[in-house]
Design an enzyme around this catalytic site. Structure first.
Site, PDB file in Angstrom:
ATOM      1  N   SER A   1     -25.887  10.956  23.572  1.00 38.16           N
ATOM      2  CA  SER A   1     -25.763  11.725  22.319  1.00 38.16           C
ATOM      3  C   SER A   1     -25.366  10.930  21.095  1.00 38.16           C
ATOM      4  O   SER A   1     -25.380  11.652  19.832  1.00 38.16           O
ATOM      5  CB  SER A   1     -24.588  12.746  22.656  1.00 38.16           C
ATOM      6  OG  SER A   1     -23.339  11.864  22.931  1.00 38.16           O
TER       7      SER A   1
ATOM      8  N   GLY B   1     -17.625   9.492  24.785  1.00 40.58           N
ATOM      9  CA  GLY B   1     -17.611   8.993  23.408  1.00 40.58           C
ATOM     10  C   GLY B   1     -18.738   8.468  22.726  1.00 40.58           C
ATOM     11  O   GLY B   1     -18.710   7.629  21.788  1.00 40.58           O
TER      12      GLY B   1
ATOM     13  N   ASP C   1     -10.318  15.395  23.371  1.00 37.57           N
ATOM     14  CA  ASP C   1     -10.978  15.866  24.472  1.00 37.57           C
ATOM     15  C   ASP C   1     -10.052  15.902  25.782  1.00 37.57           C
ATOM     16  O   ASP C   1      -9.302  14.789  25.735  1.00 37.57           O
ATOM     17  CB  ASP C   1     -12.227  15.259  24.531  1.00 37.57           C
ATOM     18  CG  ASP C   1     -13.202  16.098  25.693  1.00 37.57           C
ATOM     19  OD1 ASP C   1     -12.941  16.581  26.721  1.00 37.57           O
ATOM     20  OD2 ASP C   1     -14.330  16.274  25.176  1.00 37.57           O
TER      21      ASP C   1
ATOM     22  N   ASP D   1     -19.300  17.997  18.630  1.00 41.18           N
ATOM     23  CA  ASP D   1     -20.595  18.306  19.358  1.00 41.18           C
ATOM     24  C   ASP D   1     -20.227  19.186  20.612  1.00 41.18           C
ATOM     25  O   ASP D   1     -20.887  18.802  21.982  1.00 41.18           O
ATOM     26  CB  ASP D   1     -21.287  17.009  19.875  1.00 41.18           C
ATOM     27  CG  ASP D   1     -22.746  17.360  20.590  1.00 41.18           C
ATOM     28  OD1 ASP D   1     -23.297  18.465  20.224  1.00 41.18           O
ATOM     29  OD2 ASP D   1     -23.229  16.353  21.435  1.00 41.18           O
TER      30      ASP D   1
ATOM     31  N   LYS E   1     -24.842  25.056  18.983  1.00 37.67           N
ATOM     32  CA  LYS E   1     -25.665  25.520  19.993  1.00 37.67           C
ATOM     33  C   LYS E   1     -26.272  26.807  19.696  1.00 37.67           C
ATOM     34  O   LYS E   1     -25.580  27.639  19.625  1.00 37.67           O
ATOM     35  CB  LYS E   1     -24.613  25.263  21.166  1.00 37.67           C
ATOM     36  CG  LYS E   1     -23.883  23.897  21.261  1.00 37.67           C
ATOM     37  CD  LYS E   1     -24.599  22.593  21.338  1.00 37.67           C
ATOM     38  CE  LYS E   1     -23.744  21.698  21.530  1.00 37.67           C
ATOM     39  NZ  LYS E   1     -24.524  20.127  21.603  1.00 37.67           N
TER      40      LYS E   1
END
Length: 352
Positions: free
Chosen positions: A184, A219, A236, A272, A301
């Site tokens: 990602s 990460g 997170d 994200d 999304k």
């Protein structure tokens, strides 16, 4: 040249059709969109001979969301098994002299097979075009975009280099960094290439800037920020990659990304998180609207249906909110090559 060809991610042909049809209607350029599912391209056929050129002149490619690349031309033409170059030279007799040449394929399995042919074909074609006076290196001239659907079928198109994709087919050639904990990471790197001029990177992506990564684990996006030597708050509940924590630049906060607020204004917020786009849109509204960050890159999304309509609704709501606050905010929204069922938004709060 009444046809506008647009590349896209397979499965998003409907979104491209909806988007270009809306723009054409607004600009009063009559025509219709046509596509096949999973074909990775759309054709918008204009009623007027100059319709495609007018569309490209009136629209900024960078402001389109779902098209990856575009070109205007008369439509796909067939090529013989031999003497392809001669047929192309004949077709190009009525075209202007071009300043660059890109051979492109569609983002499909068939397209990957055609790319081998294109690599072999480009050198002799380029030489023939230069010899015939049809090609000279000059970015002020139109770019010749040849999109091959097969070795026997090609769209002979034109586009202005400064009003089309940054890369052939709109696909950047980014190398996955081995130290990054997930692929990602390439989404954020591509977003920076897409939305920030390269000459501004040193100023806007500078060492010691403060950044927040919401939904950071493990990460992938944090790695890009650390690689630019920023100081990152990674938000997170999940674990972060050890090599990032050893950098000394990451503060891991195990809290809900949608609830976290920084103690001071930061330079960057990136996000994200897999969540409904409306909720993520509200998050953007808070962070930019309340001045919690100067710039943001956020992925929305998308639902399975009405994806273009959903994105347009969220962007419109953000614009109305910022206008009501008296804020000047620069917007960008694009389905990047490394995106999947999502689009990437970039917002920058400007001083009036």
């Amino acid at each position: 040249m009444n046809t506008l060809l647009m590349h896209c991610r397979p499965g998003f042909e409907g979104e491209v059709c909806a988007e270009i049809a809306e723009h054409a209607a607004t600009l009063e350029i009559p025509g219709y969109a046509r596509s096949k599912p999973a074909s990775a391209h759309v054709e918008f056929v204009c009623q007027d001979v100059d319709g495609a050129e007018r569309l490209m002149r009136r629209l900024r490619f960078a402001e389109l969301i779902f098209p990856r690349q575009w070109a205007r031309g008369p439509g796909f033409i067939e090529l013989p098994e031999s003497q392809r170059i001669e047929v192309l030279l004949e077709e190009l007799a009525s075209y202007p002299v071009c300043g660059s040449l890109w051979l492109e394929v569609l983002d499909t399995n068939a397209g990957k097979e055609v790319s081998t042919f294109c690599r072999k074909f480009e050198k002799p074609l380029r030489a023939a075009l230069v010899k015939a006076g049809r090609l000279q290196e000059d970015l002020a001239l139109p770019r010749l975009l040849l999109t091959f659907r097969s070795g026997r079928e090609v769209f002979v198109g034109l586009a202005e280099p400064r009003n089309s994709a940054l890369w052939p087919m709109g696909i950047p050639r980014l190398k996955f960094p081995r130290e990054a904990p997930s692929r990602s990471t390439l989404k954020l790197e591509e977003a920076w290439h897409q939305f920030i001029p390269r000459q501004e990177w040193d100023k806007r992506l500078a060492p010691d800037m403060l950044a927040v990564d919401l939904g950071a684990a493990p990460g992938g996006w944090t790695w890009q920020l650390v690689n630019r030597e920023m100081r990152v708050t990674a938000v997170d509940n999940g674990p972060m990659a050890e090599n990032l924590m050893y950098s000394g630049l990451v503060d891991h906060q195990k809290v809900d990304g949608y609830q976290y607020r920084p103690r001071q204004r930061v330079d960057w917020m990136v996000c994200d998180i897999v969540e409904k786009p409306a909720r993520t849109g509200a998050l953007i509204e808070t962070w930019i609207g309340e001045g919690l960050c100067r710039e943001a890159v956020v992925n929305l999304k998308l639902p399975m249906k009405q994806r273009y309509a959903e994105v347009r609704k969220i962007l419109q709501r953000l614009r109305e909110s910022f206008d009501a606050r008296g804020l000047k905010v620069a917007f960008g929204c694009k389905q990047l090559y490394h995106d999947r069922e999502e689009v990437t938004c970039h917002l920058r709060r400007l001083e009036r």
